[in-house]
Design an enzyme around this catalytic site. Structure first.
Site, PDB file in Angstrom:
ATOM      1  CG  HIS A 224      10.208  56.735  11.887  1.00 28.48           C
ATOM      2  ND1 HIS A 224      10.054  55.442  12.341  1.00 28.48           N
ATOM      3  CD2 HIS A 224       9.411  57.495  12.682  1.00 28.48           C
ATOM      4  CE1 HIS A 224       9.204  55.412  13.344  1.00 28.48           C
ATOM      5  NE2 HIS A 224       8.797  56.646  13.575  1.00 28.48           N
ATOM      6  CE  LYS A 226      12.293  56.896  16.367  1.00 26.55           C
ATOM      7  NZ  LYS A 226      11.308  56.283  15.467  1.00 26.55           N
ATOM      8  CG  ASP A 231      35.065  57.941  19.798  1.00 21.62           C
ATOM      9  OD1 ASP A 231      35.010  59.027  19.188  1.00 21.62           O
ATOM     10  OD2 ASP A 231      35.341  57.846  21.008  1.00 21.62           O
ATOM     11  CG  HIS A 404       7.203  54.411  20.526  1.00 23.37           C
ATOM     12  ND1 HIS A 404       8.462  54.864  20.198  1.00 23.37           N
ATOM     13  CD2 HIS A 404       6.387  54.824  19.517  1.00 23.37           C
ATOM     14  CE1 HIS A 404       8.412  55.518  19.054  1.00 23.37           C
ATOM     15  NE2 HIS A 404       7.169  55.518  18.619  1.00 23.37           N
ATOM     16  CE  LYS A 406       9.091  52.373  16.733  1.00 24.39           C
ATOM     17  NZ  LYS A 406       7.727  52.704  16.836  1.00 24.39           N
ATOM     18  CG  ASP A 411      11.443  29.329  16.696  1.00 25.74           C
ATOM     19  OD1 ASP A 411      10.273  29.536  17.067  1.00 25.74           O
ATOM     20  OD2 ASP A 411      11.727  28.709  15.661  1.00 25.74           O
TER      21      ASP A 411
END
EC number: 2.7.8.-
Length: 486
Positions: A224, A226, A231, A404, A406, A411
């Site tokens: 899952h 991404k 380089d 979508h 996350k 603070d």
């Protein structure tokens, strides 16, 4: 003959109950959360054969024999690499802000290295911005490009990224692409996989779905993450799959997907590189450890750079660390705590931490989409609303599409951004990645994004929520009971 059939019948009945007893004993002997164990037992006793097959297929974490052996074999060299990295003392932060201190100590002790400093970060809030920046970086790449995505959906700007990646490979850049088999099924059925391989790109189909091996490896264990590394000093991660939202799931009725990605320059790319190296070795058996950070090309700016910890989860990685990080973040909050997630099915511990934060005076907000592409998760999420509202948590339902992103902000200074949903699958099962960032400047940027989400959301009214129809309450409780399995 009658005696024979009688004996066979009794043997079948005996075997049936021994099988149920054996699976029950296995569930009880496994160290798992009580709600999860109870949910599995209920399924097995209501629908025995279905429940047993489901448990053997999805109830335990099976990486598969070959991958498990690779995961064990890679750790000596990975541990040596991490020890060698510690000699690059100039990249590690020696102190953190008060709100981030506990979480950074947790990550250092669980993962063996401190947070890395001197990174430059940029938040990208639209798919167009992400892909345009990525295409520019690919065009300027000089040595290597590594990518991993859960979903690569051909169409729109995703095809432009594919074209630029193939062009880079043709001019001598070493390109590797790892895609989850289930999430990227459309990609592997399209001509793009063959075109990329013909262009010289190493394309790997991770965690292949094979129903013939359903009892040998857990099929819903997914890659899952991404991540993009270029380089060894440019890196991307966040919630966005390689899809153009103008063309992705347009028939789902939830609108376009809204995502967030972070583009980084600095030694954090090395930390993400070792995660990619582990994933690549588990899947292919090939070792591609990244080189140490090069101070000649990386600006280790101690004053303006961001300090980042990279947390990776999944089989072979520190168990439960992302869950622990979220708990620590919630308990560290003193002023406010803002969370965005598309899927909210938390553990009991995480739910308790969120509610406790609100009850001790922290301004707690959770932003989630009003419409969800998963009916099961949508109903299960609603089952937690009453307890959250009673504790004083603000629930914002985003109406501008499927949110979508996350993210967690504590603070205004401690930020968590990555691929982890606040559900059991992300917390306990899948290969995930989360950035932990200790920086007030980045926190301000994330706060601006979250404020924009709130401006496009509807605040859930507690007085109206308690008046919802009885059938909705019953449906919510039904899915709540099975939430440990979602």
């Amino acid at each position: 003959m009658t005696t024979f059939y009688t004996v066979v019948s009794w043997l079948v009945i005996l075997g049936y109950w021994l099988l149920i007893a054996g699976v029950t004993l296995r569930i009880l002997m496994k160290r798992r959360a009580v709600p999860s164990a109870m949910a599995w037992l209920l399924i097995i006793y209501i629908l025995p054969l279905v429940g047993i097959i489901a448990y053997l297929s999805f109830g335990e974490l099976h990486l598969g024999k070959r991958r498990a052996e690779r995961a064990r074999a890679m750790w000596p060299s990975t541990a040596k690499w991490l020890n060698d990295l510690k000699s690059c003392k100039h990249i590690f932060a020696e102190e953190n802000s008060s709100v981030a201190s506990s979480l950074f100590k947790l990550c250092e002790r669980r993962q063996g290295i401190a947070g890395v400093k001197g990174n430059q970060l940029q938040l990208l809030t639209t798919s167009e911005d992400v892909m345009q920046a990525l295409i520019r970086d690919i065009q300027l790449a000089r040595h290597n490009i590594e990518m991993v995505f859960y979903i690569w959906q051909p169409g729109g700007m995703a095809d432009q990224v594919a074209e630029s990646l193939m062009a880079a490979s043709r001019r001598g850049i070493h390109c590797r692409l790892m895609l989850d088999s289930a999430g990227s099924v459309a990609f592997f059925r399209s001509p793009w996989a063959g075109m990329m391989r013909n262009a010289g790109i190493e394309v790997v189909e991770a965690l292949k779905v094979n129903l013939l091996r359903v009892f040998l490896r857990r099929m819903d264990l997914r890659q899952h993450r991404k991540m993009i590394m270029i380089d060894n000093y440019i890196a991307y991660t966040g919630s966005m799959n390689m899809v153009d939202p103008r063309f992705f799931k347009q028939d789902s009725g939830v609108g376009q997907w809204i995502d967030l990605m972070a583009r980084m320059e600095g030694p954090v790319a090395t930390a993400m590189g070792i995660v990619y190296s582990c994933d690549w070795e588990i899947e292919t058996g090939k070792r591609i450890l990244p080189p140490p950070p090069d101070a000649n090309i990386m600006p280790f700016e101690q004053e303006s750079g961001h300090t980042i910890h990279t947390i990776a989860s999944g089989p072979g990685f520190p168990e439960d660390l992302i869950h622990q990080a979220l708990l620590t973040a919630a308990y560290s909050a003193r002023e406010y705590l803002i969370m965005t997630t598309p899927y909210f099915v938390p553990s009991d511990d995480l739910l308790h931490a969120i509610c406790t934060a609100a009850q001790r005076g922290v301004d707690v907000s959770i932003i989630m989409p009003r419409k969800n592409d998963s009916v099961l998760v949508g109903w299960a999420s609603r089952a937690f609303f009453t307890e959250l509202l009673a504790a004083g948590v603000k629930i914002y339902q985003f109406e501008g599409g499927l949110l979508h992103t996350k993210s967690v902000l504590v603070d205004g200074e401690l930020s968590l951004v990555g691929t982890v949903n606040l559900d059991m699958r992300s917390l306990w099962l899948n290969f995930e990645i989360t950035l932990v960032i200790d920086d007030a400047g980045f926190g301000g940027d994330l706060a601006a994004v979250q404020d924009d989400y709130i401006s496009r959301s509807r605040l859930l009214d507690a007085s109206l929520w308690v008046k919802r129809p009885l059938w909705q309450r019953i449906t919510e409780r039904l899915f709540y009971f099975f939430s440990p399995l979602l």
